[in-house]
Motif scaffolding. Structure first.
Motif, PDB file in Angstrom:
ATOM      1  N   HIS A 141      42.294  43.272  41.653  1.00  0.00           N
ATOM      2  CA  HIS A 141      42.562  42.659  40.176  1.00  0.00           C
ATOM      3  C   HIS A 141      44.236  43.095  40.167  1.00  0.00           C
ATOM      4  O   HIS A 141      44.789  43.723  41.179  1.00  0.00           O
ATOM      5  N   GLU A 193      36.407  46.298  28.608  1.00  0.00           N
ATOM      6  CA  GLU A 193      36.865  45.159  28.747  1.00  0.00           C
ATOM      7  C   GLU A 193      36.694  44.370  30.276  1.00  0.00           C
ATOM      8  O   GLU A 193      36.489  43.431  30.360  1.00  0.00           O
ATOM      9  N   ALA A 197      34.244  41.606  31.983  1.00  0.00           N
ATOM     10  CA  ALA A 197      34.993  40.318  32.422  1.00  0.00           C
ATOM     11  C   ALA A 197      34.578  40.384  34.084  1.00  0.00           C
ATOM     12  O   ALA A 197      34.017  39.197  34.564  1.00  0.00           O
ATOM     13  N   LEU A 201      31.907  37.248  36.480  1.00  0.00           N
ATOM     14  CA  LEU A 201      32.210  36.395  37.474  1.00  0.00           C
ATOM     15  C   LEU A 201      31.380  36.193  38.402  1.00  0.00           C
ATOM     16  O   LEU A 201      30.396  37.016  38.920  1.00  0.00           O
ATOM     17  N   THR A 205      35.412  34.019  42.345  1.00  0.00           N
ATOM     18  CA  THR A 205      35.991  33.157  41.217  1.00  0.00           C
ATOM     19  C   THR A 205      36.910  34.516  40.752  1.00  0.00           C
ATOM     20  O   THR A 205      36.704  35.754  40.694  1.00  0.00           O
ATOM     21  N   TYR A 206      37.834  34.078  39.973  1.00  0.00           N
ATOM     22  CA  TYR A 206      38.671  34.880  39.194  1.00  0.00           C
ATOM     23  C   TYR A 206      38.874  34.427  37.536  1.00  0.00           C
ATOM     24  O   TYR A 206      38.419  33.316  37.198  1.00  0.00           O
ATOM     25  N   THR A 207      39.250  35.540  36.961  1.00  0.00           N
ATOM     26  CA  THR A 207      39.318  35.315  35.390  1.00  0.00           C
ATOM     27  C   THR A 207      40.438  34.010  35.279  1.00  0.00           C
ATOM     28  O   THR A 207      41.443  34.024  35.584  1.00  0.00           O
ATOM     29  N   GLU A 208      39.939  33.115  34.184  1.00  0.00           N
ATOM     30  CA  GLU A 208      40.855  32.229  33.869  1.00  0.00           C
ATOM     31  C   GLU A 208      41.934  32.670  32.910  1.00  0.00           C
ATOM     32  O   GLU A 208      43.004  31.687  32.452  1.00  0.00           O
ATOM     33  N   THR A 209      41.540  33.513  32.187  1.00  0.00           N
ATOM     34  CA  THR A 209      42.461  34.087  31.029  1.00  0.00           C
ATOM     35  C   THR A 209      42.739  35.512  31.380  1.00  0.00           C
ATOM     36  O   THR A 209      41.968  36.221  31.936  1.00  0.00           O
ATOM     37  N   VAL A 211      42.801  39.505  30.899  1.00  0.00           N
ATOM     38  CA  VAL A 211      41.758  40.205  30.272  1.00  0.00           C
ATOM     39  C   VAL A 211      42.646  41.615  29.914  1.00  0.00           C
ATOM     40  O   VAL A 211      43.349  42.335  30.753  1.00  0.00           O
ATOM     41  N   ILE A 219      44.102  40.282  35.852  1.00  0.00           N
ATOM     42  CA  ILE A 219      43.653  39.165  36.348  1.00  0.00           C
ATOM     43  C   ILE A 219      42.629  39.565  37.425  1.00  0.00           C
ATOM     44  O   ILE A 219      42.998  40.410  38.288  1.00  0.00           O
ATOM     45  N   LYS A 221      39.353  39.024  40.340  1.00  0.00           N
ATOM     46  CA  LYS A 221      38.824  38.300  41.039  1.00  0.00           C
ATOM     47  C   LYS A 221      37.504  39.244  41.829  1.00  0.00           C
ATOM     48  O   LYS A 221      37.529  40.209  42.110  1.00  0.00           O
TER      49      LYS A 221
END
Length: 297
Positions: A141, A193, A197, A201, A205-209, A211, A219, A221
């Protein structure tokens, strides 16, 4: 089960006194008048030293134990000269101590001495086989203070920038030096939270927005998802041994109760005794060790 485990631990602790048997060669280490202090008595005194002496060098512990043994002999001699050993209260206490030590001797003979490594390993295998499968993720992260910073970093990731490199450049979390690597963790180890998230995943992949958590904006991954491995045998074998010994101890008690009737005359005491001596449920799996997991971000 809590009660039975405490009983087992108490019995194990009591063996600290019982297990130091008289030596075949038991020299006298000190004399107090006509009374002798043998090496075996010094060993017992050392086994019963207050925990505050635990960190002392061995030589100092021996001196402390000998000093205590001498004190005991001095006043025990005075007590005998006054006839205190014939006092009814003293006799009652000694009778209780005798019963307790016989209990400990029986426990050692039929529980401690009969519990083998093979039994412990078999119990470990049984408990591990019964454990439900649990997923864990390996994640990285990047933690920043503002949502705008997080969105800017996501754009860099979308452009092909390396996640670990960006973590080293921008993250405010101590994990930045490892490229934001948090290692593997199961559910319940991270704030809600972040956890929600991360477990949503797919690997790679990683968070597109961003957190948002109490720590800032993340962010995340996910590098890998797998079934959490069970605790290693060497890490939990002592705990598993306690389970094996607990069950043997309870079996001895139950067998004894079939030959000796327990009759509690006081209604309140009977109610309390019955409450903590309900039929024992199946033992819980051996707990995993408190291994260091990824810190909460």
């Amino acid at each position: 089960m809590v009660r039975s485990h405490k009983l087992l631990l108490a019995a194990c602790a009591a063996l600290a006194v019982f297990s130091t048997s008289a030596l075949a060669d038991d020299p006298v280490v000190a004399k107090v008048g006509t009374l002798e202090i043998h090496q075996s008595e010094l060993n017992l005194a050392m086994a019963n030293l207050d925990p505050q002496f635990a960190q002392m060098p061995e030589a100092q512990k021996k001196v402390a134990a000998l000093s205590g043994a001498i004190d005991v002999k001095l006043l025990a001699g005075e007590a005998k000269s006054e006839g205190l050993e014939n006092d009814p209260a003293f006799k009652e206490r000694m009778a209780f101590i005798k019963d307790r030590e016989l209990h400990n001797a029986f426990f050692k003979k039929y529980v401690v001495d009969t519990t083998t490594d093979a039994e412990v390993k078999a119990r470990y295998d049984k408990e591990i086989a019964a454990l439900p499968k649990e997923k864990e993720v390996h994640a990285r992260h990047i933690l920043v203070k503002t949502e705008a910073e997080a969105k800017a970093i996501i754009k860099e990731l979308d452009a092909g920038k390396d996640f670990a490199t960006l973590a080293k450049e921008h993250s405010t979390d101590p994990s930045k030096s490892d490229g934001g690597d948090l290692g593997y963790f199961t559910k319940g180890r991270m704030v809600p939270e972040f956890e929600k998230a991360a477990f949503a995943l797919k690997p790679g992949t990683y968070t597109e927005t961003p957190v948002k958590t109490q720590f800032g904006y993340h962010i995340i991954k996910v590098e890998d998802v797998r079934d959490a491995p069970p605790p290693a045998y060497d890490d939990v074998k002592d705990q598993v041994r306690q389970l094996v010994m607990r069950d043997k101890y309870l079996a001895l008690l139950e067998k004894a109760k079939t030959t000796e009737k327990v009759d509690i005359l006081d209604p309140e005491l009977k109610k309390g005794y019955d409450a903590i001596n309900q039929p024992k449920q199946q033992a819980a799996p051996a707990p995993a060790p408190d291994a260091a997991a990824a810190p909460k971000p």
